[in-house]
Design a protein around this motif. Structure first.
Motif, mmCIF file in Angstrom:
data_model
loop_
_atom_site.group_PDB
_atom_site.id
_atom_site.type_symbol
_atom_site.label_atom_id
_atom_site.label_comp_id
_atom_site.label_asym_id
_atom_site.label_seq_id
_atom_site.Cartn_x
_atom_site.Cartn_y
_atom_site.Cartn_z
ATOM 1 N N ARG A 17 0.863 -1.189 0.000
ATOM 2 C CA ARG A 17 0.000 0.000 0.000
ATOM 3 C C ARG A 17 0.896 1.234 0.000
ATOM 4 N NH1 ARG A 17 -5.397 -1.315 2.233
ATOM 5 N NH2 ARG A 17 -5.605 0.889 2.728
ATOM 6 N N ILE A 18 0.699 2.109 -0.965
ATOM 7 C CA ILE A 18 1.540 3.293 -1.129
ATOM 8 C C ILE A 18 0.682 4.543 -0.952
ATOM 9 C CG2 ILE A 18 3.023 4.596 -2.687
ATOM 10 C CD1 ILE A 18 3.707 1.958 -4.077
ATOM 11 N N ARG A 264 3.480 -1.237 3.974
ATOM 12 C CA ARG A 264 2.946 0.096 3.699
ATOM 13 C C ARG A 264 4.113 1.055 3.502
ATOM 14 N NH1 ARG A 264 -0.655 -2.440 6.942
ATOM 15 N NH2 ARG A 264 -2.860 -2.059 6.510
ATOM 16 N N ILE A 265 3.960 1.968 2.552
ATOM 17 C CA ILE A 265 4.987 2.976 2.313
ATOM 18 C C ILE A 265 4.320 4.339 2.363
ATOM 19 C CG2 ILE A 265 6.756 3.824 0.730
ATOM 20 C CD1 ILE A 265 7.024 0.981 -0.341
ATOM 21 N N THR A 266 4.788 5.178 3.275
ATOM 22 C CA THR A 266 4.185 6.484 3.484
ATOM 23 C C THR A 266 4.560 7.440 2.355
ATOM 24 O OG1 THR A 266 6.055 7.328 4.764
ATOM 25 C CG2 THR A 266 4.360 6.127 5.977
ATOM 26 N N SER A 267 3.858 8.548 2.291
ATOM 27 C CA SER A 267 4.093 9.501 1.209
ATOM 28 C C SER A 267 5.484 10.109 1.256
ATOM 29 C CB SER A 267 3.033 10.613 1.240
ATOM 30 O OG SER A 267 3.061 11.293 2.484
ATOM 31 N N TRP A 310 0.540 -7.410 15.702
ATOM 32 C CA TRP A 310 0.468 -6.008 16.099
ATOM 33 C C TRP A 310 0.319 -5.851 17.605
ATOM 34 C CZ3 TRP A 310 -3.551 -3.836 18.800
ATOM 35 C CH2 TRP A 310 -4.797 -4.489 18.786
ATOM 36 N N THR A 311 -0.184 -6.869 18.280
ATOM 37 C CA THR A 311 -0.350 -6.777 19.730
ATOM 38 C C THR A 311 0.978 -6.815 20.475
ATOM 39 O OG1 THR A 311 -0.617 -9.179 19.915
ATOM 40 C CG2 THR A 311 -2.615 -7.880 19.602
ATOM 41 N N LYS A 312 2.065 -7.140 19.757
ATOM 42 C CA LYS A 312 3.367 -7.271 20.399
ATOM 43 C C LYS A 312 4.318 -6.123 20.079
ATOM 44 C CE LYS A 312 3.089 -12.329 20.536
ATOM 45 N NZ LYS A 312 3.742 -13.616 20.214
ATOM 46 N N VAL A 313 3.829 -5.085 19.411
ATOM 47 C CA VAL A 313 4.706 -3.963 19.081
ATOM 48 C C VAL A 313 4.545 -2.854 20.107
ATOM 49 C CG1 VAL A 313 4.560 -4.506 16.626
ATOM 50 C CG2 VAL A 313 3.037 -2.762 17.577
ATOM 51 N N ALA A 314 5.584 -2.042 20.212
ATOM 52 C CA ALA A 314 5.531 -0.862 21.071
ATOM 53 C C ALA A 314 4.908 0.264 20.257
ATOM 54 C CB ALA A 314 6.930 -0.490 21.557
ATOM 55 N N ARG A 315 3.622 0.481 20.457
ATOM 56 C CA ARG A 315 2.917 1.452 19.621
ATOM 57 C C ARG A 315 3.158 2.870 20.120
ATOM 58 N NH1 ARG A 315 -1.076 -2.218 20.663
ATOM 59 N NH2 ARG A 315 -2.489 -0.712 21.603
ATOM 60 N N GLY A 316 3.077 3.812 19.197
ATOM 61 C CA GLY A 316 3.197 5.221 19.525
ATOM 62 C C GLY A 316 2.046 5.972 18.906
ATOM 63 N N GLU A 317 2.245 7.248 18.637
ATOM 64 C CA GLU A 317 1.205 8.054 18.023
ATOM 65 C C GLU A 317 1.324 7.928 16.510
ATOM 66 O OE1 GLU A 317 -1.175 9.290 19.830
ATOM 67 O OE2 GLU A 317 -0.108 8.459 21.530
ATOM 68 N N SER A 318 0.452 7.130 15.905
ATOM 69 C CA SER A 318 0.501 6.904 14.464
ATOM 70 C C SER A 318 -0.814 7.346 13.846
ATOM 71 C CB SER A 318 0.747 5.420 14.154
ATOM 72 O OG SER A 318 1.998 4.999 14.620
ATOM 73 N N HIS A 319 -0.804 8.449 13.139
ATOM 74 C CA HIS A 319 -2.016 8.907 12.472
ATOM 75 C C HIS A 319 -2.209 8.097 11.192
ATOM 76 C CE1 HIS A 319 -2.327 12.188 15.279
ATOM 77 N NE2 HIS A 319 -1.144 12.649 14.937
ATOM 78 N N MET A 320 -3.385 7.480 11.069
ATOM 79 C CA MET A 320 -3.645 6.642 9.912
ATOM 80 C C MET A 320 -3.533 7.437 8.612
ATOM 81 S SD MET A 320 -6.845 4.065 9.216
ATOM 82 C CE MET A 320 -6.503 3.140 10.708
ATOM 83 N N SER A 321 -3.869 8.729 8.667
ATOM 84 C CA SER A 321 -3.794 9.534 7.451
ATOM 85 C C SER A 321 -2.376 9.622 6.909
ATOM 86 C CB SER A 321 -4.317 10.955 7.743
ATOM 87 O OG SER A 321 -3.544 11.575 8.760
ATOM 88 N N ARG A 322 -1.385 9.473 7.783
ATOM 89 C CA ARG A 322 0.017 9.519 7.326
ATOM 90 C C ARG A 322 0.471 8.183 6.781
ATOM 91 N NH1 ARG A 322 2.936 13.791 7.680
ATOM 92 N NH2 ARG A 322 2.778 15.365 9.317
ATOM 93 N N ILE A 323 -0.093 7.095 7.299
ATOM 94 C CA ILE A 323 0.395 5.769 6.952
ATOM 95 C C ILE A 323 -0.308 5.212 5.720
ATOM 96 C CG2 ILE A 323 0.817 3.449 7.844
ATOM 97 C CD1 ILE A 323 0.535 4.656 10.659
ATOM 98 N N GLY A 324 -1.522 5.648 5.479
ATOM 99 C CA GLY A 324 -2.240 5.138 4.320
ATOM 100 C C GLY A 324 -3.221 4.037 4.655
ATOM 101 N N GLY A 325 -3.515 3.825 5.935
ATOM 102 C CA GLY A 325 -4.560 2.887 6.324
ATOM 103 C C GLY A 325 -4.275 1.431 6.015
#
Length: 325
Positions: A17-18, A264-267, A310-325
């Protein structure tokens, strides 16, 4: 199925997903804060030439499917001409697009001519006031017009609804009727705890609850899982009487990490191996230098970074709009 990029835990990745832009004309509650997010400058994001070079490299690595997202991809100038060039130069890719539908009407005929493998349109309510409340800036009328134009020119249209308790969870019968009338597939998606700024635990609706809420629930039967390239994360049900199909995406309650086949590859050129993981590897220098070797090396390393779940990662503040969903 051909394997693709080797990843961790025995997985192979053939779907990327790009994001072509971090900008969006909506502010959906499940995607970003009400005030939006800081936007990148044009110089900071991948050019279309960068993305084309990236796509050719991904093809050489065994990737078979690309999905272009945003933000909202149709906010970016010349997005459709870019897709036309991509189709011309890389005809073997399965190519799909995700959009909020508000800007697609003028492009519908050209999108249909492209023969895309999927056009997913977000539709979170059929009630104008609710739609405005969920999207904050969206106009339901423009989205319906966009859906109608796409349906007239393509048979690859799908509708995506993020179900949220207290916002739209009582609209399932109406959404099913709408999808059946339009002759398109409806997919229901669980609200994901990606970003603490937008996450509302009390609004979460599990896929199990969605199934329990289906009208004439006894008529809906599960389909056998597909191993096709385009099957994706959805589990499908079919109505025995009408033949209508329904997709359900349970990223939280019944996660599919063990069979996840995507990157996924962000913009701005960061490879994210998992939607929930804030860690990534930048390919921007390799893209700008047109260095295939460095690009392959970085993408391959990112694939091996993919966590077991995904339950095993150290999550931070990730806005879906930046990642591409």
């Amino acid at each position: 199925m051909e394997r693709g990029i080797e990843s961790s835990f025995g997985r192979y990745l053939n779907y990327v997903r790009i994001s072509v832009t971090d900008r969006c004309n909506f502010r959906c509650r499940y995607c970003m804060p009400s005030g939006g997010v800081p936007i990148l400058s044009h110089e900071e994001i991948m050019s279309y030439e960068d993305i084309l070079f990236l796509a050719k490299t991904l093809s050489s690595m065994g990737v078979k499917r690309l999905r272009f997202t945003g933000g909202e991809p149709f906010v970016r100038k010349d997005f459709v001409p870019f897709l036309e060039r991509l189709r011309s130069e890389l005809p073997d890719f399965a190519v799909a697009v995700t959009t909020n539908g508000s800007l697609v009407k003028p492009w519908a005929k050209r999108l249909g001519d492209l023969g895309l493998d999927g056009i997913s349109v977000s539709l979170d309510s059929l009630k104008p006031d609710r739609f405005r409340n969920i999207t904050r800036l969206g106009d339901l009328g423009s989205v319906i017009e966009g859906i109608d134009a796409l349906v007239d020119s393509s048979n690859a249209v799908k509708l995506n609804t993020v179900m949220m308790k207290g916002f739209n969870d009582d609209e399932l019968p109406d959404l099913l009727d709408f999808a059946r009338e339009k002759g398109v597939l409806l997919r229901l998606i669980e609200f994901m705890p990606l970003d603490s700024e937008v996450w509302l635990e009390n609004a979460f609706v599990s896929v199990d609850d969605m199934i329990d809420g289906l009208p004439d629930g006894e008529l809906w039967i599960p389909e056998r899982p597909s191993d096709s390239l385009t099957s994706g994360p959805s589990v499908y049900y079919r109505n025995r009487t009408t033949g209508q199909r329904l997709g359900l995406i349970a990223a939280v309650s019944h996660h599919f990490c063990d069979r996840c086949n995507r990157l996924r590859i962000t913009s701005d050129g960061e490879v994210r191996p998992c939607l929930f993981d804030v860690r990534g590897r930048s390919v921007m220098s390799a893209l700008r230098d047109r260095c295939s070797e460095a690009l392959v090396e970085t993408i391959a390393a990112a694939a091996l970074d993919k966590p077991e779940c995904w339950t095993k990662v150290a999550r931070g503040e990730s806005h879906m709009s930046r990642i591409g969903g």
